[in-house]
Structures are given as structure tokens and as C-alpha cells.
Design an enzyme around this catalytic site. Structure first.
Site, PDB file in Angstrom:
ATOM      1  CB  THR A  68      -1.336   4.968   3.029  1.00 40.93           C
ATOM      2  OG1 THR A  68      -1.491   4.149   4.180  1.00 40.93           O
ATOM      3  CG2 THR A  68       0.063   5.525   3.037  1.00 40.93           C
ATOM      4  CE  LYS A  83       0.646   1.336   4.398  1.00 37.89           C
ATOM      5  NZ  LYS A  83       1.014   2.655   4.924  1.00 37.89           N
TER       6      LYS A  83
HETATM    7  O1  LIG Z   1       1.458   3.181   7.713  1.00 35.95           O
HETATM    8  C1  LIG Z   1       0.965   4.246   7.986  1.00 35.95           C
HETATM    9  C2  LIG Z   1      -0.485   4.418   8.210  1.00 35.95           C
HETATM   10  O2  LIG Z   1      -1.130   3.210   8.397  1.00 35.95           O
HETATM   11  C3  LIG Z   1       1.821   5.451   8.047  1.00 35.95           C
HETATM   12  O3  LIG Z   1       2.000   5.878   6.753  1.00 35.95           O
HETATM   13  P1  LIG Z   1       3.349   6.621   6.319  1.00 35.95           P
HETATM   14  O4  LIG Z   1       4.493   5.726   6.685  1.00 35.95           O
HETATM   15  O5  LIG Z   1       3.183   6.855   4.868  1.00 35.95           O
HETATM   16  O6  LIG Z   1       3.378   7.926   7.096  1.00 35.95           O
END
Ligand SMILES: O=C(CO)COP(=O)(O)O
Ligand SMILES: NC(=O)C1=CN([C@@H]2O[C@H](COP(=O)(O)OP(=O)(O)OC[C@H]3O[C@@H](n4cnc5c(N)ncnc54)[C@H](OP(=O)(O)O)[C@@H]3O)[C@@H](O)[C@H]2O)C=CC1
Length: 320
Positions: free
Chosen positions: A242, A185
Site C-alpha cells: 500500500t 498500514k
Molecule cells: O488494502 C488494499 C490492498 O491490500 C487496498 O488499498 P486501498 O484501500 O488503499 O486501495
């Protein structure tokens, strides 16, 4: 039972704050200055400012102090995991190790549960993953996560021990599906950020999320994961969060790419290395992962945005 969390980044700290409302937690940081600062300030001013520590959260700088903790959460970045486990093998052997990172390893293409099993076969390996921003967890906002453990009995104990009033944990034995969802993701979120940064619009983002999800399912099926795991919190849930939030570092890195701006190289962005790792694996196995390959090429400056979009849009038309 005392729980140990290794890695006082944003996520490790948030979990420590949430869980220590219910049970004692040790939060380990490798940097002595950060340990001293967190002990004095009773918050993590470096990684998660403004979130005070509950009384039952104990900051430690000596890994020897975790000898009494049967369960250890590993909240350090994916690409650092193997080296960390190798260096601390003896302390961690025999414990239940719960990976809290999201990614696939460069060079091997495997996820954190496989890395744990490989380096410390004497440990029980699990993963905690799903849609959750550290700041939301630390502030006590409602969050739901997936706990995957191959041993369902052990998984049920972890599910119970790690759940709190605001942190609701579902469980599965499908560790491959859970680690793939969290890893992939991030790659799709970089693509979505790039599309939004380049001003290509919400419709293009929805298309990327959907086709990205199809790509995630394809790889998961190939690697023997259960498709329903990908449809759950660790896959579809985290993809949705995300790809649509400015809070996400992966999304923001993508947006910078789309805008043609630079991005702080010190920020933890797991999707960057994972895009490369998955692209390499897909090539080795003859798998079609077009969005992942484009993201890997964009990050390496092998493609510009315009050519990247052209490459995706000019693929042969096919059935959905
Ligand atoms: O995994 C995440 C949310 O579930 C955090 O996302 P990021 O690492 O892109 O900040
Ligand atoms: N932030 C979030 O909202 C969420 C993050 N995650 C996942 O959690 C994982 C960690 O991310 P996050 O906490 O946000 O990252 P941060 O950048 O906030 O922190 C990373 C932490 O890892 C430590 N670290 C880095 N390298 C090593 C190493 N070699 N040995 C020991 N410790 C090391 C850092 O220590 P130092 O400061 O000394 O460098 C720091 O404490 C990632 O996989 C991420 O995807 C999952 C869900 C939510």
C-alpha cells in the site's frame, strides 16, 4: 456449500469472481439498479469494470436469499459495519461472519472482528486481510492473504473453503494482530503518499515505512497482539504494497495532500477515519503514535505539510 458475499464494491466483487471458479457464490448489493445492471452485464461495471462473472456467481438484492449460506463475507467499509450488522442482526446470527474490511472504528477504536462479536455474539467472527488489490484478484493474478479466526478449527475450514488456485490463504488465531495490521498500514500509506506528493523523496518514504512499522508494532504489543502477525501478510506485507503503489486509494489520498490537490470524497479511503480513531485511542492510553497523529492532523487541516514534517523530524533523538 454456497458462500455469500455482502457488498458489491471492488473487493467483494473480486473475491466473488475468484471463489466462484470453485464453488457457488452469492454476491449481494444494496442498490436495486446495481443489482439489475450486474445481472444483465454479468460484470460490476460500477466498481470493477472489465472483469466478467463466472457462471457460478449469482447476483442477489434480497438478503433473505442468504439463509442457506453458513459463511458470509462482509465486504462493506469499516465505519458502516456496526450499523449494517445491527440492522441485519437476525439474518446473520448463527453464521460464520468474515470481515473483509480494514480499519478501526471511530468512537470505540476497535476493529471489525470486535464489532462483529459485540453486535452479533451468536456468530463466529473472522477476518480476511492482507496485500491484495481487487483488480489483481479478479484477474486471477497470484495473491496471498491472512485468515484470522479465534477458533482454529473453524479457521482451518475457512482457509480451505476460501483458497483458490491463485488465492493462497494463510491462517492465524490472532484476530487482533490481523485487524491492526490491515488498519494501520492504511494510515502509514497516507503518510507515504503525502511525502511523495510533496517531492520529499524515496529515502523519506523508506524512513516513514520503517518508523510506521515500529508504530504499528508498538500499538499491537500494547493491545496484546502477536508481533509475528504484524510481520506477516496482514501487517508488513500489506504495508509494503500500500505504501508503494499508485493503485492504493490511501496512498493516492496522501499524494493529493502532499501536492496540495483535492481528492474525490466519495472514494473509499479507510485510513482517514482510522487515523483519527487510532490517534484518539493513543491519546486515551498515553501511547506515542507520532506518524498517526500527524496524518490525523493533516487530514483535518490542523497542520500543513511543512509543519508536519518539521514535527516528525524535530522529535528527540533516540535509540532505534
Ligand atoms: O488494502 C488494499 C490492498 O491490500 C487496498 O488499498 P486501498 O484501500 O488503499 O486501495
Ligand atoms: N479495493 C481493494 O483493492 C481492497 C479493498 N479492501 C477493503 O474492502 C473494504 C471495501 O472496499 P472496496 O470494496 O474497495 O470499496 P468500494 O468503494 O469499491 O465499495 C464499497 C461497497 O460498500 C457498500 N456499502 C457502503 N456503505 C454501505 C452500507 N451502509 N450498507 C451496505 N453496503 C454499503 C457500497 O455500496 P454502494 O455502492 O451502494 O454505496 C459498495 O458496494 C474496505 O475496507 C477496503 O479496505 C481490502 C483489500 C483490497
Amino acid at each position: 456449500m454456497t458462500l455469500a458475499i455482502l457488498g458489491a464494491g471492488a473487493f467483494g466483487t473480486a473475491l466473488a469472481i475468484s471463489i466462484s471458479h470453485d464453488r457457488p457464490v452469492q454476491l449481494w448489493a444494496r442498490d436495486a439498479d446495481q443489482v439489475a445492471d450486474m445481472k444483465a452485464a454479468r460484470e460490476n461495471t460500477l466498481r470493477l469494470p472489465g472483469c466478467p462473472f463466472p457462471d457460478d456467481l449469482r447476483v442477489i438484492g434480497d438478503l433473505g436469499d442468504i439463509s442457506g449460506s453458513e459463511t458470509v463475507l462482509l465486504a462493506i467499509p469499516m465505519q458502516k459495519l456496526r450499523d449494517f450488522l445491527t440492522r441485519h442482526h437476525d439474518i446473520l446470527s448463527g453464521k460464520t461472519l468474515v470481515a473483509c474490511c480494514k480499519g478501526m472504528e471511530l468512537g470505540t477504536g476497535v476493529g471489525p472482528v470486535s464489532v462483529i462479536r459485540d453486535v452479533i455474539p451468536g456468530a463466529e467472527a473472522a477476518i480476511l486481510t492482507g496485500p491484495s488489490f481487487a483488480a489483481d484478484i479478479a484477474r486471477g493474478l497470484p495473491t496471498a492473504l491472512t485468515l484470522a479466526c479465534g477458533d482454529d478449527e473453524r479457521g482451518a475450514i475457512l482457509q480451505h473453503d476460501l483458497s483458490t488456485a491463485n488465492l493462497r490463504i494463510y491462517r492465524t488465531t490472532d484476530t487482533i494482530g490481523a485487524e491492526l495490521g490491515g488498519a494501520l498500514k492504511n494510515v502509514i500509506a497516507i503518510a507515504c503518499g503525502a511525502v511523495m506528493g510533496a517531492g520529499l523523496g524515496e529515502s523519506a518514504r523508506a524512513a516513514l515505512m520503517t518508523r510506521g512499522y515500529a508504530e504499528m508494532q508498538r500499538l499491537a504489543e500494547y493491545l496484546g497482539a502477536d508481533p509475528t502477525t504484524l510481520a506477516g501478510l496482514s501487517g508488513f506485507g500489506d504495508l509494503t504494497l500500500t505504501c508503494t503503489s499508485e493503485q492504493s486509494r490511501n496512498y493516492r489520498l496522501g499524494r493529493s495532500l502532499g501536492e496540495g490537490n483535492s481528492f474525490d470524497a466519495k472514494t473509499t479511503v479507510e485510513g482517514a477515519a482510522t487515523a483519527q480513531a487510532v490517534h484518539d485511542m493513543a491519546q486515551d492510553h498515553g501511547l506515542d503514535m507520532p506518524i498517526t497523529s500527524v496524518v490525523a492532523a493533516l487530514l483535518e487541516n490542523r497542520l500543513d505539510m511543512k509543519t508536519a514534517m518539521k514535527r516528525l523530524l524535530s522529535r528527540p533523538l533516540k535509540e532505534e
